[in-house]
Design a protein around this motif. Structure first.
Motif: not given
Length: 305
Positions: A161-169, A171-173, A182-185, A221-225
């Motif tokens: 569930v963690g793979e989708i739980a932090l998606n809002p944060l 996106i903000l980052g 964001s990717l570095t962090i 994955f979200n950020t690098i894509y």
């Protein structure tokens, strides 16, 4: 055992297909090629049909006039990725894609190994497994495997569930801190949580570590894509994403040798190797030559940098 790992992977794929299958189906079957692609290919009729479809979807009409074919641009080639303008970017992106995939599949397989082999002290350690298997004729395997308990599946489900739980944060980052920072962090945090798995903890602590680890590898994955799609011009975008995806598959192929083979020999060594790769990716992300936040998509090669 390997059977339960494969079974868990199949369940995850089915779960993803149920949730997102309609979206993928829509993307492949109902969204046509872009008008720009048709024009550059000399197919004006298809381009006009696409524009009419877009206008209809937006409850509008296309402007009066004749569709004029633009000057045909040279399509991207593989060797263009090694052009001096793109060489450093391409190499660093490939390193990041490979490392992210390596970490993503590594944490999935390492989670199964950790629960299956009881490699954390909070659950009794490997000696307890050996004692159990010594009294059971059914499991006479050199790998000392045992089946998952219901609680193990619960841990795997909660961590997933963690793979989708932090998606809002995430996106903000991406939008406020930028793609590189964001990717570095998130890559740095991925390395930290890989190392934290070496700590003696409770089951609750283990769930928390795995949950955060899955959250950060998914955020990577979200950020690098997004970054890869934005950094290349239109003529090279598909080529850049395609080659990056190929490196991603290589990382996925290497991960089992570390998460299963090396982990049997050295639990700490395997986790430290995953963390080291994530640190290298974090450094590569921080030193990327371009920040694409607020930057318009580039169309031609000459306007990329």
């Amino acid at each position: 055992s390997l059977f339960y790992i494969i079974l868990w992977a199949v369940i995850q794929n089915i779960y993803a297909s149920i949730l997102f299958g309609h979206t993928f189906y829509s993307d492949k079957c109902f969204i046509p090629e872009s008008a720009r692609y048709h024009v550059s290919s000399g197919n004006d009729k298809a381009a006009l049909a696409t524009l009419k479809w877009i206008a209809k979807m937006n409850r509008s009409v296309i402007p009066e006039g004749k569709l004029v074919e633009t000057v045909e641009e040279k399509r991207g080639r593989f060797k263009d990725l090694f052009d001096p303008k793109y060489l450093r970017t391409s190499l660093q992106i490939w390193i990041i894609w490979l490392g992210i995939s390596f970490a993503y599949y590594g944490v999935i397989l390492a989670s199964a190994e950790l629960l299956e082999k009881d490699l954390v002290c909070s659950r009794g350690g490997g000696s307890a497994v050996e004692a159990e298997l010594g009294h059971t004729q059914e499991f006479q395997s050199p790998c000392l495997c045992h089946t998952f308990a219901p609680s193990d599946y619960q841990i795997m489900f909660i961590s997933t569930v963690g793979e989708i739980a932090l998606n809002p944060l995430n996106i903000l980052g991406i939008n406020f801190l930028g793609r590189r920072v964001s990717l570095t962090i998130t890559m740095g945090c991925t390395a930290v949580f890989f190392l934290l798995l070496n700590i003696c903890t409770t089951i609750t602590g283990l769930i928390g570590f795995l949950f955060m680890l899955r959250a950060f590898v998914a955020a990577n994955f979200n950020t690098i894509y997004i970054y890869t799609a934005e950094v290349y011009p239109t003529t090279m975008r598909a080529m850049g994403l395609g080659t990056s995806g190929s490196l991603c598959r290589i990382g996925a192929m290497v991960a089992p040798f570390i998460a299963q083979v090396l982990m049997n020999a050295s639990f700490m060594g395997a986790l430290c190797l995953f963390a080291l790769v994530c640190i290298v990716c974090a450094i590569s992300a921080f030193t990327l030559p371009i920040e694409t936040k607020g930057r318009s998509l580039q169309v031609g090669n000459s306007s990329c940098f």
